[in-house]
Design a protein around this motif. Structure first.
Motif, short mmCIF file in Angstrom:
data_model
loop_
_atom_site.label_atom_id
_atom_site.label_comp_id
_atom_site.label_asym_id
_atom_site.label_seq_id
_atom_site.Cartn_x
_atom_site.Cartn_y
_atom_site.Cartn_z
N GLN A 1 17.46 -26.38 44.53
CA GLN A 1 17.02 -25.46 45.57
C GLN A 1 16.57 -24.11 45.00
O GLN A 1 16.13 -23.25 45.74
CB GLN A 1 18.16 -25.22 46.56
CG GLN A 1 18.50 -26.42 47.43
CD GLN A 1 17.35 -26.82 48.33
OE1 GLN A 1 16.73 -25.97 48.96
NE2 GLN A 1 17.07 -28.11 48.39
N PHE A 22 13.90 -20.92 48.07
CA PHE A 22 12.59 -21.15 48.71
C PHE A 22 12.35 -20.31 49.95
O PHE A 22 11.29 -19.69 50.09
CB PHE A 22 12.43 -22.64 49.07
CG PHE A 22 12.25 -23.50 47.86
CD1 PHE A 22 11.23 -23.23 46.96
CD2 PHE A 22 13.06 -24.60 47.63
CE1 PHE A 22 11.05 -24.03 45.85
CE2 PHE A 22 12.88 -25.38 46.51
CZ PHE A 22 11.88 -25.11 45.60
N TYR A 63 6.87 -28.27 48.66
CA TYR A 63 8.00 -29.07 48.15
C TYR A 63 7.50 -30.36 47.53
O TYR A 63 7.97 -30.78 46.46
CB TYR A 63 8.97 -29.39 49.29
CG TYR A 63 9.91 -28.27 49.65
CD1 TYR A 63 10.59 -27.57 48.66
CD2 TYR A 63 10.15 -27.91 50.98
CE1 TYR A 63 11.46 -26.55 48.99
CE2 TYR A 63 11.01 -26.89 51.31
CZ TYR A 63 11.66 -26.21 50.30
OH TYR A 63 12.51 -25.18 50.63
N ASN A 74 8.11 -31.59 43.65
CA ASN A 74 9.03 -32.70 43.35
C ASN A 74 8.33 -34.00 42.96
O ASN A 74 8.92 -34.81 42.25
CB ASN A 74 9.93 -32.95 44.56
CG ASN A 74 10.96 -31.84 44.73
OD1 ASN A 74 11.86 -31.69 43.91
ND2 ASN A 74 10.81 -31.04 45.78
#
Length: 752
Positions: free
Chosen positions: A119, A130, A149, A153
């Protein structure tokens, strides 16, 4: 306009218009073609090249920056402080390293490092979660938090996105996955490029009102950068289809929102990005449009000038012909063109002239009239030549002096009723038997000219006779005035006497019509004391001595005096007559056959008809130019003849012992220097070269035909120096005299 409308049906008019149209408008067409093919295309190419160069500048900078990011990605991946261990246990080292790397790139404002699945987002300015960092960048952009995101990722390759912050500040996010071998990414690095700082490297404005913009697209045709915000949707609607249509560089135009835009596109082989430059068409083609305007103005002006030239050409070339044809109504027809009409009229005129010539040659009356005209023109230098010409038609003069009486008929209609022959017969009946008189018909001038030959003491009888003649004519219903000249014993002065009689007639307003006016009565009025007689005498002396330059000077002095002092018309007429007489006397000095071919272009009657001093002076100057040309030609002819005589004398005497150039000059009464000059001018050789050439030719002949020694030969050709002669002989022939003789002897033996 009516004349122009009628002319359109004429073949000559159409041909003339076609000729002028070709002559005027083909150059205009060539100029227009040149402007279009050369100037227009050159500027069009220059505009394209200028835009391409600007766009290349943008492309090169972006390519370099993207390439530097690739390098920077490797540095982040290999940095010891960026491992997963360091990220988990020593976040300060990560931030410090990111801060250091951020400073390496000028437009780079931040670097994010992210461990996938966590995170935390590490930045060059600290560690953030974030929700705290991202809204500042992506809240108003196409890139949502979920998209962000997902790119952090799950991206397996480099991704680039444009992001616009809340204050409309533009950024470029560069996502690159990191792992030891890039096969199983565990981290993602994000380079945040300040697009506004990047745009400052170029000369493009951020103002929407300007006419230029530059767009950058990635491989997926996603917009990365726009120098001017696309507020009206031009990019999605028009640019993207063009990029899909063109694989490489291109230029095109689009029309949107009432404007036409000029599009230039480039594709980078390094990054695969697309670079597009958008310019308002009017702005892009500003210089080209200015050239178009000037070309249109120039061509319009050329067309106007061409039309004026055509109209002037028609006015000075076609319409005079049309006017002549309109006057030849008897020869005009609807089917015949102007030139045909004139040609037919000229043929008829020529035939009429032939008929008239034939009539003149066979008519005694015509011969008589022609002889008297020659007498008035003073064409005879003496009484013998005059009587010889008039012998065949019964004209003979035996008295000592001549006098001219011009009878001017005031009412020609009355004369025609009585008849010319009857009037002349009655006049002749009144002339005393002691006076010889011939009558010249000049009724076209309302004149009857009496050429009288008498003794000096009979002059008073002649005057009395014409007083009676005037009374008799008046009783017959014919009112006439008589002008009587002075007397002169020379036939060559009869023309001057005629001018005197005409001048006397001019004073009828003073003495009244129907009277007799003697030149003696008015000579004190018309002849003022002037230097003209002396100037004329000087001119005649120079002319008779063939001193052309001096004669020209005297002539121009006379003309200047006449113009400056406002001499009378009759004074100018007398001067003109006297000058003509001087010209005619040249036949006694020059080749008579050649002199007789001179055409002075007028006679005594034409001198009389001139009504202004300027016109008469112009005529005198034209005649003088003719005689000057004749004299120069004659002088050259004499000079050529003189050179021929000199060369003949040299050929006959050049080999004699006593021959010298000084003696040759004395022979022809000229200086040695002048002799050398005219000989070189006419032959191209000097006198010495010509004489030496004769000697060498004679020596060559003696060497071949005799056995004389060289010493004897040089004596025979004029006692020349042996050494100098041998040198000159070798220069001329290429061999010595001995070698020349031997060579020709061997040649003769072979021939035998």
């Amino acid at each position: 306009m009516k004349s122009l409308f009628l002319s359109v049906r004429s073949n000559l008019f159409r041909k003339t218009m076609l000729l002028y149209g070709i002559a005027v408008f083909i150059p205009i067409g060539v100029f227009l073609l040149f402007c279009y093919s050369t100037v227009y295309h050159s500027f069009e190419k220059e505009i394209y090249t200028s835009n391409i160069n600007k766009l290349n500048t943008v492309k090169n900078v972006y390519d370099v920056k993207i390439s530097e990011l690739h390098t920077l990605t490797v540095k982040v991946d290999n940095a010891p402080s960026m491992t997963l261990f360091q990220i988990k246990n020593h976040s300060d080292n990560v931030v410090s390293t990111l801060s250091f790397l951020t400073r390496l790139q000028d437009p780079l404002s931040d670097i994010f490092l992210y461990e996938r699945g966590s995170q935390k987002l590490f930045s060059s300015s600290g560690t953030f979660f974030f929700p705290r960092i991202l809204p500042n960048y992506i809240v108003s952009s196409d890139l949502t938090i979920d998209d962000f995101y997902d790119l952090l990722n799950h991206s397996e390759s480099v991704k680039v996105r444009q992001v616009i912050s809340q204050n409309n500040h533009s950024y470029i996010f560069y996502f690159s996955p990191l792992s030891p071998n890039f096969s199983n990414p565990t981290r993602t690095v994000v380079f945040v490029i300040d697009n506004e700082n990047l745009k400052k490297l170029f000369n493009f404005s951020e103002n929407e009102a300007v006419n230029e913009n530059v767009l950058v697209f990635d491989n997926d045709l996603q917009l990365l950068s726009s120098f001017v915000p696309d507020s009206k949707g031009i990019i999605l609607n028009h640019i993207t289809p063009l990029l899909k249509q063109h694989n490489g560089d291109f230029s095109d135009t689009i029309k949107t929102d009432g404007r036409q835009l000029y599009i230039i596109g480039l594709h980078s082989d390094v990054t695969g990005y697309y670079y597009v430059k958008i310019t308002d068409m009017q702005y892009a083609m500003k210089s080209l449009n200015q050239i178009k305007v000037w070309v249109i103005v120039v061509i319009t002006l050329m067309f106007a000038i061409g039309a004026v030239i055509i109209m002037l050409g028609l006015r000075f070339n076609y319409f005079p012909i049309r006017k002549i044809v309109s006057q030849l109504k008897a020869y005009s027809s609807g089917k015949e063109d102007e030139l045909g009409t004139i040609e037919r009229a000229i043929e008829d005129l020529n035939q009429l002239q032939v008929d008239y010539r034939n009539f003149t040659e066979h008519s005694e009356d015509a011969l008589y009239e022609n002889l008297l005209l020659s007498v008035l023109n003073s064409s005879f230098n003496n009484l013998q030549s005059l009587n010889s010409a008039g012998k065949s038609i019964g004209v003979y003069f035996s008295k000592s002096v001549f006098c001219i009486a011009s009878i001017f008929v005031e009412d020609i209609v009355a004369l025609n009723k009585i008849g010319y022959s009857a009037v002349v017969k009655s006049i002749a009946g009144k002339i005393p038997a002691s006076i010889e008189c011939q009558f010249k018909n000049l009724l076209f001038n309302q004149q009857i000219v009496c050429i009288c030959c008498l003794e000096k003491e009979s002059y008073s009888d002649l005057i009395q006779a014409f007083e009676d003649i005037l009374q008799q004519l008046l009783e017959s219903g014919v009112l006439a005035t008589v002008g009587v000249s002075d007397i002169n014993e020379k036939p060559s002065q009869i023309g001057r006497l005629y001018l005197q009689s005409r001048e006397a007639l001019e004073y009828k307003m003073l003495y009244s019509a129907g009277t007799l006016i003697e030149y003696r009565q008015i000579s004190h009025i018309s002849d003022a004391e002037t230097p003209l007689p002396e100037m004329l005498k000087t001119f005649g002396e120079h002319l008779s001595e063939l001193k052309i330059e001096k004669a020209q000077k005297s002539f121009h002095e006379m003309m200047n005096y006449i113009k400056t002092n406002k001499c009378t018309l009759y004074t100018c007429r007398y001067i003109c007559f006297d000058i003509i007489q001087y010209f005619k006397r040249l036949s006694a000095l020059l080749d008579t056959a050649y002199s007789n071919r001179l055409d002075y272009g007028f006679d005594i009657l034409e001198i009389e008809h001139f009504q202004t001093v300027d016109d008469l002076i112009e005529l005198i100057e034209q005649v003088f130019q003719k005689i000057t040309d004749f004299l120069n030609s004659h002088k050259k002819q004499q000079s050529d003849q003189l050179i021929d005589e000199i060369m003949q004398f040299i050929n006959e005497n050049g080999l004699k012992h006593e021959f010298q150039i000084s003696l040759l000059a004395d022979k022809f009464s000229m200086s040695v220097q002048y002799l050398r000059s005219i000989f070189k001018t006419h032959t191209g050789q000097t006198l010495s070269e010509y004489v030496n050439g004769l000697k060498i030719e004679k020596a060559k002949e003696l060497l071949v035909t005799t056995n004389d020694s060289l010493a004897v030969i040089v004596q025979k050709i004029g006692k020349v120096d042996v050494t100098n002669f041998t040198r000159a002989f070798k220069k001329e022939t290429g061999s010595t005299p001995g070698a020349y003789r031997l060579a020709h002897q061997e040649t003769n033996k072979k021939d035998e």
